[in-house]
Motif scaffolding. Structure first.
Motif, PDB file in Angstrom:
ATOM      1  N   GLN A 192       0.837  -1.226   0.000  1.00 55.85           N
ATOM      2  CA  GLN A 192       0.000   0.000   0.000  1.00 55.85           C
ATOM      3  C   GLN A 192       0.857   1.256   0.000  1.00 55.85           C
ATOM      4  O   GLN A 192       0.335   2.374   0.096  1.00 55.85           O
ATOM      5  N   GLY A 193       2.187   1.100  -0.003  1.00 57.74           N
ATOM      6  CA  GLY A 193       3.077   2.262   0.038  1.00 57.74           C
ATOM      7  C   GLY A 193       3.276   2.785   1.453  1.00 57.74           C
ATOM      8  O   GLY A 193       3.711   3.916   1.657  1.00 57.74           O
ATOM      9  N   ALA A 194       2.954   1.970   2.447  1.00 57.18           N
ATOM     10  CA  ALA A 194       3.097   2.376   3.846  1.00 57.18           C
ATOM     11  C   ALA A 194       4.291   1.654   4.478  1.00 57.18           C
ATOM     12  O   ALA A 194       4.841   0.724   3.905  1.00 57.18           O
ATOM     13  N   GLU A 195       4.639   2.131   5.691  1.00 54.65           N
ATOM     14  CA  GLU A 195       5.761   1.504   6.400  1.00 54.65           C
ATOM     15  C   GLU A 195       5.218   0.539   7.450  1.00 54.65           C
ATOM     16  O   GLU A 195       4.323   0.900   8.222  1.00 54.65           O
ATOM     17  N   ALA A 196       5.740  -0.679   7.463  1.00 51.33           N
ATOM     18  CA  ALA A 196       5.393  -1.656   8.507  1.00 51.33           C
ATOM     19  C   ALA A 196       6.484  -1.584   9.563  1.00 51.33           C
ATOM     20  O   ALA A 196       7.634  -1.928   9.292  1.00 51.33           O
ATOM     21  N   ARG A 197       6.126  -1.079  10.754  1.00 47.09           N
ATOM     22  CA  ARG A 197       7.164  -0.848  11.769  1.00 47.09           C
ATOM     23  C   ARG A 197       7.016  -1.841  12.935  1.00 47.09           C
ATOM     24  O   ARG A 197       5.953  -1.925  13.543  1.00 47.09           O
ATOM     25  N   ASP A 198       8.094  -2.565  13.226  1.00 44.88           N
ATOM     26  CA  ASP A 198       8.092  -3.548  14.320  1.00 44.88           C
ATOM     27  C   ASP A 198       8.552  -2.888  15.615  1.00 44.88           C
ATOM     28  O   ASP A 198       9.630  -2.290  15.652  1.00 44.88           O
ATOM     29  N   LEU A 199       7.757  -3.018  16.673  1.00 47.64           N
ATOM     30  CA  LEU A 199       8.072  -2.365  17.947  1.00 47.64           C
ATOM     31  C   LEU A 199       8.085  -3.385  19.089  1.00 47.64           C
ATOM     32  O   LEU A 199       7.437  -3.218  20.122  1.00 47.64           O
ATOM     33  N   LEU A 200       8.820  -4.445  18.885  1.00 43.95           N
ATOM     34  CA  LEU A 200       8.895  -5.518  19.889  1.00 43.95           C
ATOM     35  C   LEU A 200       9.676  -5.034  21.116  1.00 43.95           C
ATOM     36  O   LEU A 200      10.602  -4.237  20.970  1.00 43.95           O
ATOM     37  N   ILE A 201       9.336  -5.567  22.292  1.00 43.76           N
ATOM     38  CA  ILE A 201      10.141  -5.246  23.487  1.00 43.76           C
ATOM     39  C   ILE A 201      11.567  -5.778  23.271  1.00 43.76           C
ATOM     40  O   ILE A 201      11.756  -6.778  22.570  1.00 43.76           O
ATOM     41  N   PRO A 202      12.563  -5.129  23.883  1.00 43.61           N
ATOM     42  CA  PRO A 202      13.955  -5.555  23.652  1.00 43.61           C
ATOM     43  C   PRO A 202      14.183  -7.030  24.001  1.00 43.61           C
ATOM     44  O   PRO A 202      14.931  -7.731  23.309  1.00 43.61           O
ATOM     45  N   GLU A 203      13.510  -7.525  25.045  1.00 41.09           N
ATOM     46  CA  GLU A 203      13.695  -8.940  25.438  1.00 41.09           C
ATOM     47  C   GLU A 203      13.295  -9.877  24.306  1.00 41.09           C
ATOM     48  O   GLU A 203      13.821 -10.980  24.179  1.00 41.09           O
ATOM     49  N   GLY A 204      12.351  -9.430  23.473  1.00 40.73           N
ATOM     50  CA  GLY A 204      11.884 -10.269  22.364  1.00 40.73           C
ATOM     51  C   GLY A 204      12.955 -10.484  21.317  1.00 40.73           C
ATOM     52  O   GLY A 204      12.893 -11.432  20.535  1.00 40.73           O
ATOM     53  N   ARG A 205      13.941  -9.584  21.289  1.00 43.66           N
ATOM     54  CA  ARG A 205      15.027  -9.714  20.299  1.00 43.66           C
ATOM     55  C   ARG A 205      16.209 -10.474  20.872  1.00 43.66           C
ATOM     56  O   ARG A 205      17.140 -10.812  20.150  1.00 43.66           O
ATOM     57  N   ASP A 206      16.169 -10.714  22.188  1.00 46.60           N
ATOM     58  CA  ASP A 206      17.261 -11.455  22.826  1.00 46.60           C
ATOM     59  C   ASP A 206      16.834 -12.921  22.870  1.00 46.60           C
ATOM     60  O   ASP A 206      15.962 -13.300  23.643  1.00 46.60           O
ATOM     61  N   THR A 207      17.461 -13.724  22.029  1.00 49.34           N
ATOM     62  CA  THR A 207      16.983 -15.108  21.883  1.00 49.34           C
ATOM     63  C   THR A 207      17.093 -15.895  23.189  1.00 49.34           C
ATOM     64  O   THR A 207      16.417 -16.901  23.352  1.00 49.34           O
ATOM     65  N   GLN A 208      17.942 -15.420  24.118  1.00 48.66           N
ATOM     66  CA  GLN A 208      18.156 -16.203  25.345  1.00 48.66           C
ATOM     67  C   GLN A 208      17.357 -15.672  26.536  1.00 48.66           C
ATOM     68  O   GLN A 208      17.365 -16.274  27.613  1.00 48.66           O
ATOM     69  N   SER A 209      16.666 -14.552  26.370  1.00 50.71           N
ATOM     70  CA  SER A 209      15.865 -14.022  27.476  1.00 50.71           C
ATOM     71  C   SER A 209      14.713 -14.985  27.787  1.00 50.71           C
ATOM     72  O   SER A 209      14.075 -15.518  26.879  1.00 50.71           O
ATOM     73  N   GLU A 210      14.454 -15.176  29.101  1.00 48.35           N
ATOM     74  CA  GLU A 210      13.371 -16.082  29.514  1.00 48.35           C
ATOM     75  C   GLU A 210      12.102 -15.295  29.846  1.00 48.35           C
ATOM     76  O   GLU A 210      11.205 -15.806  30.515  1.00 48.35           O
ATOM     77  N   HIS A 211      12.008 -14.046  29.390  1.00 46.56           N
ATOM     78  CA  HIS A 211      10.814 -13.230  29.615  1.00 46.56           C
ATOM     79  C   HIS A 211       9.572 -14.043  29.205  1.00 46.56           C
ATOM     80  O   HIS A 211       9.558 -14.663  28.146  1.00 46.56           O
TER      81      HIS A 211
END
Ligand SMILES: Cc1ncc(COP(=O)(O)O)c(C=O)c1O
Length: 448
Positions: free
Chosen positions: A124-143
């Motif tokens: 659609q010409g729009a931006e898809a922006r990902d706003l995950l919590i930082p723990e979600g990007r840390d593969t080893q976090s047990e959050h």
């Protein structure tokens, strides 16, 4: 077990040939060349006796079929949405919703857009922006809820671009691209209140709503005694609408829907539906598919099923870790995600370590997974370089009600054999690619 399907066994040499023919893209393999197929949990599950029985009553009337009524009743009873628009699968619901709501230059925030939602937003010409919590990007976090959205980042995005350019906020449950991780009810409530303050609709990408409900029951204070159905209803009550791929927690081989409260948006969506999918009482589905979903949605919420489902995924993760293969922690609902960046530190993102690992699993034992890394989410730049994805994962998705423990034990053995030779694996390069969703068709070649 009600019916069985033969598995063809292949030799290492046959798999080598198949991989070369498929140009190192596992989507190019023929299914009979695969021994255990963990490419996706989408549409690959086994149907129940009740679903088959319902399908025999499929009403194939073009308009106003009884099967649509049953479909609509199930969807409305579980989600509360009065407007139920059937689509042939999830991405059709996304395409219709975004065509109606999203304009060029808009920004659509999500915890993490799945590849089809991202592509449909960008289309659609729009931006898809990902706003995950930082723990979600840390593969080893047990959050416990690594699928949560960063509420501060959402506020900042709205302040930066202005509410009129944020046509909707999307929450993906569970967060497929981020490791099948759940979103908490508390996070959904917080996002809801931010959206309310700015007059922005909140939508759910609800593919795995039942698995998300189960994680809330297990992990979120106050929900231990609640039924998955009631938790799901509470989740849906917090949003204005949902896109759904019924190939996941609809327990069906095909199907989906767009559920909405707003009759005006629904009316615009139905007009598009007629253009692209079909008449509003079948969308892109056959009457018997509508029946399978009408029944499947309830079965996905069964506590015994959910306990077995989530436990069997965790079991595969335990096998992988015992073999020294790093996984995304804690295990997600529908899949085990191998952390290729940790397993293959000698292969840089530009040489697609997750695809290398996926190919090695296929070659070793005919196990097919899927890359969720820089081929899927890397951003090619005009100068020929690429911005890599945040994570390099191989997803081993477990089809629902399909494989037994011995199949999964076999996968564990294949993982162990690959882990033992990880330092000998070499990178890949892309030799051909499409302008969007390139992972489905890209052709690759080994670097060494
Ligand atoms: C989170 C998520 N959203 C959307 C989709 C798209 O659904 P479909 O494949 O039915 O188009 C998928 C499919 O895998 C998904 O996992």
């Amino acid at each position: 077990m009600h019916s069985v399907e033969q598995i063809d066994f292949s030799t290492l040499e046959e798999r080598q040939h198949a991989l070369e023919r498929a140009r190192y893209n596992l989507f190019g393999l023929k299914a009979h060349e695969v021994i255990i197929d963990l490419l996706t949990d989408s549409g690959t599950g086994a149907l129940s006796t009740r679903q088959w029985a319902g399908m025999m009553q499929g009403d194939e009337s073009y308009a106003g079929s009884r099967s649509y009524e049953r479909f609509r009743e199930s969807v409305t009873a579980i989600t509360g949405f009065p407007e139920v628009i059937p689509t042939h699968q999830g991405r059709a619901a996304e395409s219709i919703l975004f065509s109606v709501k999203v304009r060029r230059g808009d920004v659509v925030p999500s915890n993490t857009h799945f590849d089809t939602t991202r592509a449909n937003v960008e289309h659609q010409g729009a931006e898809a922006r990902d706003l995950l919590i930082p723990e979600g990007r840390d593969t080893q976090s047990e959050h416990p809820f690594k699928g949560n959205m960063d509420v501060g980042a959402l506020e900042e995005t709205i302040a930066e671009v202005g509410a009129p350019r944020v046509p909707l906020v999307m929450m993906t449950v569970t967060n497929n691209s981020g490791g099948g991780q759940p979103v908490s009810m508390e996070n959904l409530r917080e996002i809801r209140s931010i959206c309310d303050r700015h007059g922005i609709p909140l939508m759910l990408d609800a593919c795995r709503f039942a698995e998300n409900a189960w994680f809330i029951k297990q992990r979120e204070p106050g929900y231990a005694e609640a039924a998955p159905l009631d938790i799901a209803r509470e989740m849906f009550a917090l949003v204005d609408g949902a896109t759904m791929s019924a190939k996941k927690d609809g327990m069906s081989n095909i199907g989906g829907f767009l559920g909405l409260h707003d009759p005006e948006v629904a009316s615009a969506a139905r007009n598009l539906l007629i253009l692209t999918e079909g008449f509003p009482t079948y969308g892109g589905m056959a009457g018997y598919d509508l029946e399978a979903v009408a029944q499947g949605l309830w079965e996905a919420l069964d506590e015994d099923y959910l306990r077995y489902r989530i436990r069997s995924t965790a079991y595969l993760a335990e096998l992988a870790e015992a073999a020294g293969m790093a996984t995304v922690r804690p295990p997600g609902g529908h899949a085990v995600y191998l952390d290729a960046a940790r397993v293959l530190p000698h292969i840089p993102p530009g040489q697609y370590p997750a695809q290398v690992l996926a190919c090695a699993l296929y070659l070793q034992g005919g196990v097919r997974g899927v890359e969720i890394g820089s081929i899927m989410f890397g951003k090619p730049q005009p100068d020929g370089t690429e911005i890599p994805a945040a994570m390099e994962l191989v997803r081993l998705a477990i089809p629902r009600r399909t494989y037994t423990q011995s199949h999964i034990d076999y996968v564990g053995e294949v993982i162990a054999a690959v882990a033992a030779q990880a330092d000998q694996l070499a990178g890949l390069r892309i030799v051909e690619q499409a302008p969007w969703l390139r992972h489905f068709t890209a052709a690759l070649a080994p670097l060494a």
